[in-house]
Motif scaffolding. Structure first.
Motif, PDB file in Angstrom:
ATOM      1  N   TRP A 182       3.313  11.088  -5.421  1.00 56.01           N
ATOM      2  CA  TRP A 182       3.026   9.652  -5.449  1.00 56.01           C
ATOM      3  C   TRP A 182       1.782   9.376  -6.279  1.00 56.01           C
ATOM      4  N   GLY A 183       1.753   8.218  -6.890  1.00 59.74           N
ATOM      5  CA  GLY A 183       0.543   7.750  -7.534  1.00 59.74           C
ATOM      6  C   GLY A 183      -0.380   7.090  -6.521  1.00 59.74           C
ATOM      7  N   GLN A 184      -1.513   6.619  -7.006  1.00 61.68           N
ATOM      8  CA  GLN A 184      -2.513   6.044  -6.100  1.00 61.68           C
ATOM      9  C   GLN A 184      -2.280   4.560  -5.841  1.00 61.68           C
ATOM     10  N   GLY A 185      -1.431   3.941  -6.631  1.00 61.94           N
ATOM     11  CA  GLY A 185      -1.084   2.545  -6.427  1.00 61.94           C
ATOM     12  C   GLY A 185      -1.878   1.605  -7.316  1.00 61.94           C
ATOM     13  N   THR A 186      -1.270   0.455  -7.600  1.00 62.64           N
ATOM     14  CA  THR A 186      -1.943  -0.599  -8.356  1.00 62.64           C
ATOM     15  C   THR A 186      -1.603  -1.938  -7.705  1.00 62.64           C
ATOM     16  N   ARG A 189       6.693  -0.431  -3.207  1.00 62.76           N
ATOM     17  CA  ARG A 189       5.589  -1.359  -2.992  1.00 62.76           C
ATOM     18  C   ARG A 189       5.310  -1.505  -1.506  1.00 62.76           C
ATOM     19  N   GLN A 190       4.078  -1.877  -1.207  1.00 66.78           N
ATOM     20  CA  GLN A 190       3.681  -2.093   0.171  1.00 66.78           C
ATOM     21  C   GLN A 190       2.821  -3.335   0.252  1.00 66.78           C
ATOM     22  N   ALA A 191       3.325  -4.325   0.961  1.00 67.74           N
ATOM     23  CA  ALA A 191       2.590  -5.564   1.186  1.00 67.74           C
ATOM     24  C   ALA A 191       1.726  -5.408   2.428  1.00 67.74           C
ATOM     25  N   PRO A 192       0.677  -6.208   2.564  1.00 67.16           N
ATOM     26  CA  PRO A 192      -0.196  -6.123   3.735  1.00 67.16           C
ATOM     27  C   PRO A 192       0.583  -6.282   5.035  1.00 67.16           C
ATOM     28  N   GLY A 193       0.382  -5.357   5.947  1.00 62.78           N
ATOM     29  CA  GLY A 193       1.041  -5.433   7.241  1.00 62.78           C
ATOM     30  C   GLY A 193       2.498  -5.044   7.255  1.00 62.78           C
ATOM     31  N   VAL A 231       0.800  -3.629  -3.130  1.00 59.85           N
ATOM     32  CA  VAL A 231       0.362  -2.472  -3.909  1.00 59.85           C
ATOM     33  C   VAL A 231       1.628  -1.757  -4.375  1.00 59.85           C
ATOM     34  N   TYR A 232       1.712  -1.508  -5.660  1.00 63.19           N
ATOM     35  CA  TYR A 232       2.884  -0.863  -6.247  1.00 63.19           C
ATOM     36  C   TYR A 232       2.570   0.607  -6.526  1.00 63.19           C
ATOM     37  N   TYR A 233       3.481   1.467  -6.094  1.00 62.43           N
ATOM     38  CA  TYR A 233       3.309   2.901  -6.217  1.00 62.43           C
ATOM     39  C   TYR A 233       4.405   3.503  -7.089  1.00 62.43           C
ATOM     40  N   CYS A 234       3.997   4.411  -7.920  1.00 61.42           N
ATOM     41  CA  CYS A 234       4.914   5.210  -8.721  1.00 61.42           C
ATOM     42  C   CYS A 234       5.262   6.469  -7.930  1.00 61.42           C
ATOM     43  N   VAL A 235       6.503   6.902  -8.024  1.00 61.08           N
ATOM     44  CA  VAL A 235       6.923   8.102  -7.317  1.00 61.08           C
ATOM     45  C   VAL A 235       7.760   8.979  -8.225  1.00 61.08           C
ATOM     46  N   ARG A 236       7.580  10.273  -8.055  1.00 59.48           N
ATOM     47  CA  ARG A 236       8.408  11.239  -8.764  1.00 59.48           C
ATOM     48  C   ARG A 236       9.341  11.899  -7.760  1.00 59.48           C
ATOM     49  N   TYR A 237      10.595  12.031  -8.102  1.00 63.97           N
ATOM     50  CA  TYR A 237      11.570  12.660  -7.226  1.00 63.97           C
ATOM     51  C   TYR A 237      11.631  14.174  -7.491  1.00 63.97           C
ATOM     52  N   GLN A 238      12.300  14.859  -6.579  1.00 69.72           N
ATOM     53  CA  GLN A 238      12.386  16.327  -6.679  1.00 69.72           C
ATOM     54  C   GLN A 238      13.296  16.782  -7.810  1.00 69.72           C
ATOM     55  N   THR A 239      14.270  15.960  -8.174  1.00 64.97           N
ATOM     56  CA  THR A 239      15.241  16.334  -9.197  1.00 64.97           C
ATOM     57  C   THR A 239      15.417  15.191 -10.191  1.00 64.97           C
ATOM     58  N   SER A 293       2.645   0.422 -15.641  1.00 68.84           N
ATOM     59  CA  SER A 293       2.888   1.703 -16.274  1.00 68.84           C
ATOM     60  C   SER A 293       2.478   2.811 -15.317  1.00 68.84           C
ATOM     61  N   CYS A 294       3.164   3.932 -15.436  1.00 71.21           N
ATOM     62  CA  CYS A 294       2.814   5.119 -14.647  1.00 71.21           C
ATOM     63  C   CYS A 294       2.854   6.308 -15.593  1.00 71.21           C
ATOM     64  N   ALA A 295       1.685   6.855 -15.869  1.00 74.66           N
ATOM     65  CA  ALA A 295       1.576   7.994 -16.775  1.00 74.66           C
ATOM     66  C   ALA A 295       1.545   9.284 -15.965  1.00 74.66           C
TER      67      ALA A 295
END
Length: 122
Positions: A112-116, A38-42, A93-101, A21-23
């Motif tokens: 961007w969120g801080q990631g989970t 998402r970003q995996a190690p390396g 690590v999964y990140y939530c993002v908000r777009y400009q439009t 969830s991303c609030a």
């Protein structure tokens, strides 16, 4: 001030499920497209899924099609990522993002969120 706060990450075995969830706060949530990366190690951060302002249009990276579902509840100002049939390769690590439009455009990010952390064991 815009804030995006992710939750729902954790550790599961392969084949399991998680719902992220991303609030959002500090913005008119229903005006904007949202997404998950998402970003995996390396590795570099990669696109996972996007959803338009109304929820009527979604897109996914090929690696998660048929397994992940992005959705949103504009009344709750929350975007979700339902992840089923998880694989060790989904560990990241999964990140939530908000777009400009209201419609997601490549690299058109506003916040961007801080990631989970999601960890999938075999």
């Amino acid at each position: 001030q815009v804030q995006l706060v992710e939750s729902g990450g954790g550790s599961v075995q392969a084949g399991g499920s998680l719902r992220l969830s991303c609030a959002a706060s500090g913005l008119t949530f229903s005006n904007y497209a949202m997404g998950w990366f998402r970003q995996a190690p390396g590795k570099e951060r990669e696109f996972v899924a996007t959803i338009s302002w109304s929820g009527g249009s979604t897109s996914y990276t090929d690696a998660v099609k048929g397994r992940f579902t992005i959705s949103r509840d504009n009344a709750k100002r929350t975007v979700y990522l339902q992840m089923n049939s998880l694989e060790p390769e989904d560990t990241a690590v999964y990140y939530c993002v908000r777009y400009q439009t209201g419609w997601p455009k490549p690299a058109d990010f506003a916040a961007w969120g801080q990631g989970t952390q999601v960890t999938v064991s075999s």
